[in-house]
Design a protein around this motif. Sequence first.
Motif, PDB file in Angstrom:
ATOM      1  N   ASP A 259      18.126  -4.723  -5.454  1.00 59.63           N
ATOM      2  CA  ASP A 259      16.814  -4.316  -5.951  1.00 59.63           C
ATOM      3  C   ASP A 259      15.955  -5.540  -6.274  1.00 59.63           C
TER       4      ASP A 259
ATOM      5  N   ARG B 106      12.367  -6.557  -4.472  1.00 58.24           N
ATOM      6  CA  ARG B 106      11.141  -6.724  -5.255  1.00 58.24           C
ATOM      7  C   ARG B 106      10.626  -8.161  -5.263  1.00 58.24           C
ATOM      8  N   GLU B 107      11.536  -9.093  -5.520  1.00 58.77           N
ATOM      9  CA  GLU B 107      11.118 -10.486  -5.736  1.00 58.77           C
ATOM     10  C   GLU B 107      11.000 -11.309  -4.458  1.00 58.77           C
TER      11      GLU B 107
ATOM     12  N   SER C  48       7.463  -9.170  -2.207  1.00 58.54           N
ATOM     13  CA  SER C  48       6.494 -10.130  -2.747  1.00 58.54           C
ATOM     14  C   SER C  48       5.794 -10.930  -1.648  1.00 58.54           C
TER      15      SER C  48
END
Length: 163
Positions: free
Chosen positions: A121, A125-126, A130
Amino acid sequence: MPETLDAIDARILELIQNDAGLSVAEIAERVGLSSSPCWRRIKRLEDTGIIQRRVTILDREKLGLSFEVYCTVKLALPTKDNLDAFDQAISGMPEVVQCATVTGSADYELRIVTRDMPAFDAFLREELLSLGLVSNIESRIVIRSVKNTTAAPLGLITPHVPG
């Protein structure tokens, strides 16, 4: 044009891709050559790029890296610049162990290895999201690996690779 290989070359490749730690003497003995001609064949296979590199395969589970996911990625706008930017970004992400551009409704197929679901996860996300390039990701978590090999199917290029 593909490099022409004889049965001895194919046997050498079979041995090396199954155990890169074999010495030239061990390979030579198994293919019925002396060490010098065997070494010359291996050197030729390296020089022509058939042998790209020799690696050690690690047990990811014993290292705590048993969470594996296949992700189909669609870019928001698959322009040349965005494809190039995505390619470059992915090459710097160690979690991505394979990446291929694919045909169909998606742009990429990724194979991702990490510790667990929270780490995956965080990666999504990162790292992946991004980038600002992705419009859709479909993830498939690997339950159990049925076959996992790095070996090229040499039997498809030579009539018979003696075992």
